[in-house]
Design a protein around this motif. Structure first.
Motif, PDB file in Angstrom:
ATOM      1  N   ALA A  90       0.840  -1.201   0.000  1.00  0.00           N
ATOM      2  CA  ALA A  90       0.000   0.000   0.000  1.00  0.00           C
ATOM      3  C   ALA A  90       0.880   1.258   0.000  1.00  0.00           C
ATOM      4  O   ALA A  90       0.601   2.225  -0.731  1.00  0.00           O
ATOM      5  CB  ALA A  90      -0.920  -0.009   1.210  1.00  0.00           C
ATOM      6  N   TRP A  91       1.922   1.240   0.832  1.00  0.00           N
ATOM      7  CA  TRP A  91       2.840   2.391   0.842  1.00  0.00           C
ATOM      8  C   TRP A  91       3.560   2.533  -0.496  1.00  0.00           C
ATOM      9  O   TRP A  91       3.663   3.628  -1.038  1.00  0.00           O
ATOM     10  CB  TRP A  91       3.884   2.232   1.958  1.00  0.00           C
ATOM     11  CG  TRP A  91       5.006   3.226   1.812  1.00  0.00           C
ATOM     12  CD1 TRP A  91       5.002   4.528   2.211  1.00  0.00           C
ATOM     13  CD2 TRP A  91       6.271   3.020   1.156  1.00  0.00           C
ATOM     14  NE1 TRP A  91       6.191   5.144   1.870  1.00  0.00           N
ATOM     15  CE2 TRP A  91       6.989   4.242   1.220  1.00  0.00           C
ATOM     16  CE3 TRP A  91       6.869   1.922   0.545  1.00  0.00           C
ATOM     17  CZ2 TRP A  91       8.269   4.387   0.686  1.00  0.00           C
ATOM     18  CZ3 TRP A  91       8.139   2.066   0.006  1.00  0.00           C
ATOM     19  CH2 TRP A  91       8.828   3.288   0.081  1.00  0.00           C
ATOM     20  N   TYR A  92       4.033   1.423  -1.050  1.00  0.00           N
ATOM     21  CA  TYR A  92       4.802   1.442  -2.299  1.00  0.00           C
ATOM     22  C   TYR A  92       3.959   2.028  -3.435  1.00  0.00           C
ATOM     23  O   TYR A  92       4.435   2.860  -4.211  1.00  0.00           O
ATOM     24  CB  TYR A  92       5.253   0.025  -2.637  1.00  0.00           C
ATOM     25  CG  TYR A  92       6.235  -0.069  -3.787  1.00  0.00           C
ATOM     26  CD1 TYR A  92       7.607  -0.095  -3.548  1.00  0.00           C
ATOM     27  CD2 TYR A  92       5.802  -0.150  -5.113  1.00  0.00           C
ATOM     28  CE1 TYR A  92       8.515  -0.186  -4.594  1.00  0.00           C
ATOM     29  CE2 TYR A  92       6.696  -0.235  -6.158  1.00  0.00           C
ATOM     30  CZ  TYR A  92       8.054  -0.255  -5.889  1.00  0.00           C
ATOM     31  OH  TYR A  92       8.945  -0.340  -6.937  1.00  0.00           O
ATOM     32  N   ILE A 137       1.731   4.303  -8.278  1.00  0.00           N
ATOM     33  CA  ILE A 137       1.380   3.143  -9.098  1.00  0.00           C
ATOM     34  C   ILE A 137      -0.120   2.906  -9.010  1.00  0.00           C
ATOM     35  O   ILE A 137      -0.686   2.825  -7.918  1.00  0.00           O
ATOM     36  CB  ILE A 137       2.146   1.893  -8.646  1.00  0.00           C
ATOM     37  CG1 ILE A 137       3.660   2.117  -8.822  1.00  0.00           C
ATOM     38  CG2 ILE A 137       1.705   0.665  -9.429  1.00  0.00           C
ATOM     39  CD1 ILE A 137       4.503   1.016  -8.258  1.00  0.00           C
ATOM     40  N   LYS A 138      -0.752   2.770 -10.164  1.00  0.00           N
ATOM     41  CA  LYS A 138      -2.193   2.567 -10.212  1.00  0.00           C
ATOM     42  C   LYS A 138      -2.516   1.282 -10.971  1.00  0.00           C
ATOM     43  O   LYS A 138      -1.701   0.761 -11.731  1.00  0.00           O
ATOM     44  CB  LYS A 138      -2.870   3.746 -10.907  1.00  0.00           C
ATOM     45  CG  LYS A 138      -2.603   5.089 -10.209  1.00  0.00           C
ATOM     46  CD  LYS A 138      -3.219   6.231 -10.990  1.00  0.00           C
ATOM     47  CE  LYS A 138      -2.925   7.569 -10.320  1.00  0.00           C
ATOM     48  NZ  LYS A 138      -3.492   8.706 -11.085  1.00  0.00           N
ATOM     49  N   ASN A 139      -3.742   0.815 -10.775  1.00  0.00           N
ATOM     50  CA  ASN A 139      -4.255  -0.321 -11.557  1.00  0.00           C
ATOM     51  C   ASN A 139      -3.344  -1.532 -11.483  1.00  0.00           C
ATOM     52  O   ASN A 139      -2.859  -2.031 -12.487  1.00  0.00           O
ATOM     53  CB  ASN A 139      -4.440   0.077 -13.027  1.00  0.00           C
ATOM     54  CG  ASN A 139      -5.366   1.261 -13.190  1.00  0.00           C
ATOM     55  OD1 ASN A 139      -6.328   1.403 -12.443  1.00  0.00           O
ATOM     56  ND2 ASN A 139      -5.071   2.118 -14.151  1.00  0.00           N
ATOM     57  N   ILE A 140      -3.096  -2.015 -10.277  1.00  0.00           N
ATOM     58  CA  ILE A 140      -2.256  -3.197 -10.141  1.00  0.00           C
ATOM     59  C   ILE A 140      -3.093  -4.432 -10.508  1.00  0.00           C
ATOM     60  O   ILE A 140      -3.852  -4.963  -9.725  1.00  0.00           O
ATOM     61  CB  ILE A 140      -1.704  -3.339  -8.714  1.00  0.00           C
ATOM     62  CG1 ILE A 140      -0.695  -2.233  -8.447  1.00  0.00           C
ATOM     63  CG2 ILE A 140      -1.062  -4.694  -8.510  1.00  0.00           C
ATOM     64  CD1 ILE A 140       0.075  -2.385  -7.164  1.00  0.00           C
ATOM     65  N   ALA A 176      -2.670  -7.977 -13.365  1.00  0.00           N
ATOM     66  CA  ALA A 176      -1.697  -8.688 -14.183  1.00  0.00           C
ATOM     67  C   ALA A 176      -1.540  -7.995 -15.538  1.00  0.00           C
ATOM     68  O   ALA A 176      -2.503  -7.840 -16.285  1.00  0.00           O
ATOM     69  CB  ALA A 176      -2.132 -10.148 -14.382  1.00  0.00           C
ATOM     70  N   GLY A 177      -0.347  -7.554 -15.833  1.00  0.00           N
ATOM     71  CA  GLY A 177      -0.046  -6.961 -17.140  1.00  0.00           C
ATOM     72  C   GLY A 177      -0.303  -5.476 -17.250  1.00  0.00           C
ATOM     73  O   GLY A 177      -0.022  -4.888 -18.279  1.00  0.00           O
ATOM     74  N   THR A 178      -0.855  -4.850 -16.183  1.00  0.00           N
ATOM     75  CA  THR A 178      -1.154  -3.410 -16.265  1.00  0.00           C
ATOM     76  C   THR A 178      -0.499  -2.701 -15.101  1.00  0.00           C
ATOM     77  O   THR A 178      -1.012  -2.725 -13.972  1.00  0.00           O
ATOM     78  CB  THR A 178      -2.667  -3.154 -16.207  1.00  0.00           C
ATOM     79  OG1 THR A 178      -3.304  -3.930 -17.222  1.00  0.00           O
ATOM     80  CG2 THR A 178      -2.980  -1.681 -16.414  1.00  0.00           C
ATOM     81  N   VAL A 179       0.646  -2.097 -15.342  1.00  0.00           N
ATOM     82  CA  VAL A 179       1.383  -1.436 -14.265  1.00  0.00           C
ATOM     83  C   VAL A 179       1.875  -0.094 -14.778  1.00  0.00           C
ATOM     84  O   VAL A 179       2.492   0.005 -15.841  1.00  0.00           O
ATOM     85  CB  VAL A 179       2.582  -2.277 -13.799  1.00  0.00           C
ATOM     86  CG1 VAL A 179       3.314  -1.556 -12.675  1.00  0.00           C
ATOM     87  CG2 VAL A 179       2.119  -3.637 -13.313  1.00  0.00           C
ATOM     88  N   LEU A 180       1.596   0.956 -14.031  1.00  0.00           N
ATOM     89  CA  LEU A 180       2.091   2.280 -14.364  1.00  0.00           C
ATOM     90  C   LEU A 180       3.075   2.703 -13.287  1.00  0.00           C
ATOM     91  O   LEU A 180       2.698   2.838 -12.128  1.00  0.00           O
ATOM     92  CB  LEU A 180       0.929   3.280 -14.427  1.00  0.00           C
ATOM     93  CG  LEU A 180      -0.181   2.958 -15.446  1.00  0.00           C
ATOM     94  CD1 LEU A 180      -1.297   3.981 -15.341  1.00  0.00           C
ATOM     95  CD2 LEU A 180       0.386   2.932 -16.865  1.00  0.00           C
ATOM     96  N   VAL A 181       4.324   2.890 -13.636  1.00  0.00           N
ATOM     97  CA  VAL A 181       5.355   3.280 -12.679  1.00  0.00           C
ATOM     98  C   VAL A 181       5.918   4.616 -13.075  1.00  0.00           C
ATOM     99  O   VAL A 181       6.315   4.812 -14.224  1.00  0.00           O
ATOM    100  CB  VAL A 181       6.475   2.218 -12.617  1.00  0.00           C
ATOM    101  CG1 VAL A 181       7.519   2.644 -11.589  1.00  0.00           C
ATOM    102  CG2 VAL A 181       5.916   0.851 -12.267  1.00  0.00           C
ATOM    103  N   GLN A 182       5.969   5.546 -12.114  1.00  0.00           N
ATOM    104  CA  GLN A 182       6.535   6.875 -12.382  1.00  0.00           C
ATOM    105  C   GLN A 182       7.800   7.053 -11.571  1.00  0.00           C
ATOM    106  O   GLN A 182       7.903   6.543 -10.482  1.00  0.00           O
ATOM    107  CB  GLN A 182       5.520   7.968 -12.025  1.00  0.00           C
ATOM    108  CG  GLN A 182       4.264   7.894 -12.881  1.00  0.00           C
ATOM    109  CD  GLN A 182       3.280   8.971 -12.470  1.00  0.00           C
ATOM    110  OE1 GLN A 182       3.516   9.770 -11.576  1.00  0.00           O
ATOM    111  NE2 GLN A 182       2.138   8.977 -13.131  1.00  0.00           N
TER     112      GLN A 182
END
Length: 361
Positions: free
Chosen positions: A342-344, A350-353, A355-361
């Motif tokens: 939750a912290w990470y 990071i949104k929409n965790i 399978a296959g959908t990860v947004l990392v800034q």
């Protein structure tokens, strides 16, 4: 109390400062903010504690805008002259030394920094505590001191003289140095052997952080000793609760200590060493599975042999800390990993965790 915490831009130091501030202690934090890992994370911890990063300058006290009883100083504990000046100025009641060069694997290729920080720096802390009559010095040791020991669970009453990394050797040296000062100068010292601490704001070089990042990015994770690893993963809240109990109860002489059957955990001096862990090891593969469940994504595992300096299993006997200071870990691995994820997600946006959908800034 007025307490000095070294390493307050670090993982455990940040959390301990928050704990002590909330209960009303006055805290002075010291950290050199080195680049062993992402400095931005260290700055973020300081900012969360109300320390404006733009105000940081070497050896300059900065007051927190959130906590009127918190002052931070960017300073290296190897800088004895300035360290002594702050001991003189603040007249601490207790010191908790968490500043150290961390990491077992890093010590294989960068040994000099371990001697500088963990040995020379710790000597400066001991000298300051001696000369300024500090009532209690609490300091970070490590479960790694057990080295080649195979007797489980690891007990403070067993000899731990066979380290397998320079990091572990430096931590064992801290314990021996502390005992010397306890014996010669009646300095009350307590060493804490930490067992695989994890949780929010954790270090990026630790397993939970590494695995989470790699899984979310769809990259392989390295699983050493072909997965045959057990670790006594201990959640940060349990750790800081334990440290707080220890700070409040200074070490005392063990009048029953027998020189013919010497107990490594106590002494005729006001010296003691405690394990501080959960006392319930978890397999590395089960730990990875917990992360997979929390992020809803399978890990790509690359199995590798044991690394130099590492050990296959750790398990803390925490009965001493429980009996003497009522230390009782409360947080399960499931809950701890859930809180970290939750912290990470929040920290790295990071949104929409799924399978296959990860947004990392």
């Amino acid at each position: 109390m007025k307490i000095l915490i070294t390493g307050t831009a670090g993982f455990i130091g940040y959390h301990l400062a928050q704990k002590l501030l909330k209960r009303g202690d006055t805290v002075v934090g010291i950290d050199n903010i080195n680049d062993y890992y992402d400095v931005k994370l260290k700055h973020a911890r300081l900012l969360d504690a109300g320390i404006k990063v733009s105000d940081l300058a070497y050896n300059k006290p900065v007051c927190s805008v959130k906590h009127p009883n918190y002052t931070f100083i960017k300073l290296d504990i190897t800088d004895k002259q300035n360290l002594e000046q702050h001991f003189q100025t603040y007249q601490f009641d207790a010191v908790c030394n968490l500043a150290a060069q961390a990491g077992v694997r890093y010590s294989l290729t960068n040994p000099d920094v371990y001697i500088d920080s963990n040995v020379k720096g710790f000597l400066n802390i001991l000298e300051c505590c001696r000369h300024f009559k500090i009532n209690h010095l609490v300091y970070a040791s490590s479960s790694s001191v057990y080295g080649l020991n195979k007797k489980m669970p690891f007990s403070e009453h067993d000899i731990a003289d066979h380290p397998v990394s320079l990091y572990a050797a430096s931590k064992k040296a801290n314990e021996m140095m502390a005992h010397t000062y306890s014996h010669l100068f009646n300095l009350r010292t307590t060493g804490l052997r930490f067992f695989t601490v994890y949780g929010p704001w954790g270090r990026p070089d630790m397993a939970l952080f590494i695995f989470t990042k790699a899984i979310l990015e769809g990259k392989p994770i390295e699983v050493f000793n072909n997965g045959n690893m057990l670790r006594d993963f201990t959640y940060i809240d349990d750790i800081v609760d334990g440290i707080t109990h220890v700070i409040d109860q200074p070490a005392e002489v063990n009048y029953l200590w027998d020189a013919k059957k010497p107990d490594p955990a106590t002494s005729t001096a006001p010296f003691r060493v405690f394990n501080i862990g959960r006392g319930a090891p978890v397999s590395l593969l089960d730990f990875v599975s917990e992360i997979e469940i929390q992020v809803n994504k399978k890990a790509i595992k690359t199995f590798k042999p044991m690394q130099d300096g590492d050990v296959a299993e750790t398990c803390a006997d925490v009965s001493n800390l429980n009996e003497m200071l009522n230390y009782k870990p409360q947080v399960s691995v499931h809950t701890g990993v859930e809180r970290f994820i939750a912290w990470y997600k929040k920290f790295y946006h990071i949104k929409n965790i799924t399978a296959g959908t990860v947004l990392v800034q």
